[in-house]
Design a protein around this motif. Sequence first.
Motif, PDB file in Angstrom:
ATOM      1  N   GLU A  29       0.797  -1.158  -0.041  1.00  0.00           N
ATOM      2  CA  GLU A  29      -0.002  -0.075   0.032  1.00  0.00           C
ATOM      3  C   GLU A  29       0.862   1.309  -0.111  1.00  0.00           C
ATOM      4  O   GLU A  29       0.518   2.256  -0.479  1.00  0.00           O
ATOM      5  N   ARG A  30       1.902   1.137   0.794  1.00  0.00           N
ATOM      6  CA  ARG A  30       2.801   2.294   0.705  1.00  0.00           C
ATOM      7  C   ARG A  30       3.573   2.682  -0.417  1.00  0.00           C
ATOM      8  O   ARG A  30       3.587   3.979  -1.031  1.00  0.00           O
ATOM      9  N   LEU A  31       3.580   1.572  -1.299  1.00  0.00           N
ATOM     10  CA  LEU A  31       4.267   1.804  -2.778  1.00  0.00           C
ATOM     11  C   LEU A  31       3.386   2.367  -3.584  1.00  0.00           C
ATOM     12  O   LEU A  31       3.547   3.312  -4.409  1.00  0.00           O
ATOM     13  N   ARG A  32       2.277   1.911  -3.597  1.00  0.00           N
ATOM     14  CA  ARG A  32       1.116   2.442  -4.214  1.00  0.00           C
ATOM     15  C   ARG A  32       0.707   3.903  -4.130  1.00  0.00           C
ATOM     16  O   ARG A  32       0.376   4.493  -4.902  1.00  0.00           O
ATOM     17  N   GLN A  33       0.774   4.167  -2.885  1.00  0.00           N
ATOM     18  CA  GLN A  33       0.383   5.586  -2.413  1.00  0.00           C
ATOM     19  C   GLN A  33       1.465   6.626  -3.052  1.00  0.00           C
ATOM     20  O   GLN A  33       1.406   7.480  -3.493  1.00  0.00           O
ATOM     21  N   THR A  34       2.687   5.938  -2.864  1.00  0.00           N
ATOM     22  CA  THR A  34       4.073   6.990  -3.339  1.00  0.00           C
ATOM     23  C   THR A  34       4.073   6.809  -4.738  1.00  0.00           C
ATOM     24  O   THR A  34       4.223   8.253  -5.393  1.00  0.00           O
ATOM     25  N   VAL A  35       3.320   6.111  -5.450  1.00  0.00           N
ATOM     26  CA  VAL A  35       3.573   5.942  -7.074  1.00  0.00           C
ATOM     27  C   VAL A  35       2.238   7.056  -7.369  1.00  0.00           C
ATOM     28  O   VAL A  35       2.882   8.045  -8.164  1.00  0.00           O
ATOM     29  N   ALA A  37       1.040   9.392  -5.581  1.00  0.00           N
ATOM     30  CA  ALA A  37       1.562  10.768  -5.186  1.00  0.00           C
ATOM     31  C   ALA A  37       2.520  11.469  -6.163  1.00  0.00           C
ATOM     32  O   ALA A  37       2.442  12.545  -6.676  1.00  0.00           O
ATOM     33  N   GLY A  38       3.528  10.525  -6.512  1.00  0.00           N
ATOM     34  CA  GLY A  38       4.275  10.887  -7.796  1.00  0.00           C
ATOM     35  C   GLY A  38       3.778  11.367  -8.839  1.00  0.00           C
ATOM     36  O   GLY A  38       4.206  12.468  -9.727  1.00  0.00           O
ATOM     37  N   SER A 153      -3.910   1.213  -7.668  1.00  0.00           N
ATOM     38  CA  SER A 153      -4.612   1.708  -6.736  1.00  0.00           C
ATOM     39  C   SER A 153      -5.904   1.955  -6.709  1.00  0.00           C
ATOM     40  O   SER A 153      -6.681   2.092  -5.642  1.00  0.00           O
ATOM     41  N   LEU A 208      -3.270  14.044  -5.438  1.00  0.00           N
ATOM     42  CA  LEU A 208      -2.572  14.326  -4.267  1.00  0.00           C
ATOM     43  C   LEU A 208      -3.567  14.421  -3.017  1.00  0.00           C
ATOM     44  O   LEU A 208      -3.348  14.446  -1.606  1.00  0.00           O
TER      45      LEU A 208
END
Length: 238
Positions: A29-35, A37-38, A153, A208
Amino acid sequence: MVGVGTLLNVATVLIGGSLGLWLGGRLPERLRQTVVAGLGLFTLAYALKMFLTTQNSLVALGSVLIGALLGEWWRVEDGLQGLGRWLESRFARQESPAGSQRFVRGFLTASLVFCVGPMTILGSIQDGLSGNYQTLAIKSVLDGFASLAFASSLGVGVLFSSLVILVYQGSLTLLAAQIQQIISAPMMTEMNATGGVILMAIAIGSLLEIRPIRAGNLLPALFVAPPLVWLMSRFGLY
């Protein structure tokens, strides 16, 4: 015919989205959120670059204000949400209310991101007039990677944005000759700048998640910009 570029764009979104769904459960989940957000930060930066191409910021301001009034009056966002819910009930499994909201959000976000921007307009016109689909080919690669991240996501709703791409870009391609005759270079410049403002709304509201913005209701602004440029030029204001 809708054009090779549009068909290629649809294919890359379907492929990228399918890969995103397949990988979705395997991605933290953290990776999906970061992607996501990027992608949101990149969209915001790209939107700012689009807006800075304006030769008269009053055109973008007037287009957004008038477009927002028209969008709220016509309830464009509600129409897109209704289309998303219909697609969900027709093609997707029934889920919880949270799952239903996720489907609509994925459909809306992907549709708006993929269909707003200078590459969509310019690429469709080039494809329709000369068969040159290089601009849409570049856009297809970008959309393919974006759909992978979105689908992982936001879910299956992202895949159905390909229908909006097919109809929207296909229509622009079919009408390219008429559009090219009507829209001048300054009009195209201000349409791009106005599209940048809408992309900012998408980045802030959907990607965002800084605050909710009904970005769909701003879409009429794209079609307000050309006549506004014409009107202002008649009075020597552009």
